[in-house]
Design a protein around this motif. Structure first.
Motif, short mmCIF file in Angstrom:
data_model
loop_
_atom_site.label_atom_id
_atom_site.label_comp_id
_atom_site.label_asym_id
_atom_site.label_seq_id
_atom_site.Cartn_x
_atom_site.Cartn_y
_atom_site.Cartn_z
N UNK A 73 0.68 -1.19 0.11
CA UNK A 73 -0.25 0.27 0.19
C UNK A 73 0.76 1.18 0.06
N UNK A 74 0.39 2.60 -0.82
CA UNK A 74 1.23 3.75 0.09
C UNK A 74 -0.03 4.67 0.47
N UNK A 75 0.66 5.42 0.94
CA UNK A 75 0.05 6.70 2.29
C UNK A 75 0.86 7.98 1.60
N UNK A 76 -0.32 9.13 1.85
CA UNK A 76 0.02 10.52 2.32
C UNK A 76 -0.73 10.31 3.01
N UNK A 77 0.07 10.74 4.59
CA UNK A 77 -0.48 11.89 5.55
C UNK A 77 0.09 13.47 6.14
N UNK A 172 3.89 16.32 6.52
CA UNK A 172 3.55 15.51 5.47
C UNK A 172 4.29 14.59 5.72
N UNK A 173 3.69 13.48 5.41
CA UNK A 173 4.81 12.21 4.67
C UNK A 173 3.99 11.44 3.76
N UNK A 174 4.53 10.79 3.43
CA UNK A 174 3.90 9.90 1.75
C UNK A 174 4.97 8.85 2.50
N UNK A 200 -2.18 11.37 13.18
CA UNK A 200 -2.39 11.22 12.97
C UNK A 200 -3.64 12.36 12.37
N UNK A 201 -3.72 13.25 11.53
CA UNK A 201 -5.02 13.95 11.54
C UNK A 201 -5.12 14.24 10.08
N UNK A 202 -5.05 13.49 9.11
CA UNK A 202 -4.84 13.24 7.87
C UNK A 202 -4.56 11.91 6.89
#
Length: 308
Positions: A73-77, A172-174, A200-202
């Protein structure tokens, strides 16, 4: 007497851009109703807070959902520093506050280095992992905490894309990771390393296996099409059942080979892989299902689609 399923025989994979505030199962049931589908299942949970790629399998495609459950999986957070919540995300009760003004971008970047590669995580009590048949998050909401064993996961790529300093600094993390990786746990562990706490907020899933955001469709789009009785346009968003299996080697069979495979018999295929699980199709391109290479080189059926 076999129970008759209510709904129409919808087959394929729909990549939903899940909205925030909805559980994965709520999203599944909503989309299933919109399609009036007889059978459907999702391929791994996304937190209610999270948005993004949620592949939904319909009909015959549900036979292959495990391959998406096991996929990377991949996430932007966005991580908020200086605040600790009970759930590790913005939906949880605020437990502690600390001033994160002194934390620098360089410190965050350095701290993130220890979360790359193979790492061990203790799953959150607010995860969907089950204990005695009960999801942990249900126990957590009852104020019950149980011991959880650390799990090894792999973070293949972890990047700090932006940093906004302040008492509640934001990062902001990817990241790209293996199945079972909990982003909220990385945020919480990062907060502990930095000494200020974090949550985590997003959280937006940008990829699940072969599917990315550009493959997805939003719930409002589906609802609008349904309202106008445009089922054909809705069905056009469905991807073929074998889309989830593109990483598997392809074995092609003649019509006669396909006939015997469908009867449950292993068949000999020239130049087939030496071992492992394979995707099986006819030379005409018709997808048959998943097979396994036996020790004698024949392909045995494992999960086949039903002729329609």
């Amino acid at each position: 007497m076999a129970r008759h399923r209510r709904g129409r025989p919808v087959n394929g994979i729909l990549v939903l851009d899940k909205p925030s505030g909805m559980s994965s199962n709520q999203a599944l049931q909503t989309v299933k109703r919109l399609f009036f589908a007889a059978k459907a299942g999702h391929t791994g949970s996304l937190d209610p807070l999270a948005t993004g790629v949620l592949p939904l399998c319909f009909g015959e495609a549900t036979k292959f959902s495990q391959y998406l459950l096991d996929a990377d999986k991949a996430y932007a957070s966005t991580f908020v520093l200086g605040a600790i919540t009970a759930s590790g995300d913005a939906d949880g009760e605020l437990l502690e506050e600390h001033d994160a003004s002194a934390v620098t971008e360089a410190e965050v970047a350095t701290a993130l280095e220890q979360f790359r590669g193979e790492i061990e995580q203790v799953p959150s009590m607010f995860s969907a992992i089950k204990r005695d048949g009960q999801p942990l998050y249900k126990l957590a909401r009852q104020g019950i905490e149980v011991e959880r064993e650390a799990r090894q996961v792999t973070v293949k790529h972890l990047e700090l894309r932006a940093f906004r300093p302040g008492p509640r600094a934001e990062a902001d993390i990817y990241l790209e990771c293996s199945k079972g990786t909990y982003v909220r746990s990385i945020a919480e562990d990062l907060g502990r390393v930095l000494g200020c706490g974090a949550h985590v907020s997003v959280l937006r899933r940008t990829k699940a296996g072969p599917f990315a955001l550009e493959d997805s469709v939003s719930l409002p789009t589906l609802e609008s099409l349904k309202q106008n009785d445009e089922l054909a346009q809705m069905d056009a968003f469905l991807l073929p059942e074998d889309t989830a299996l593109r990483a598997l080697p392809l074995v092609e069979l003649t019509e006669s080979g396909g006939f015997y495979l469908r009867q449950g018999q292993p068949v000999l295929v020239p130049n087939a892989p030496c071992n492992g699980i394979v995707r099986v199709a006819l030379e005409s391109g018709e997808f048959l299902g998943v097979g396994e290479i036996l020790d004698d080189g024949r392909v045995a059926p494992r999960r086949l689609v039903v002729n329609r």
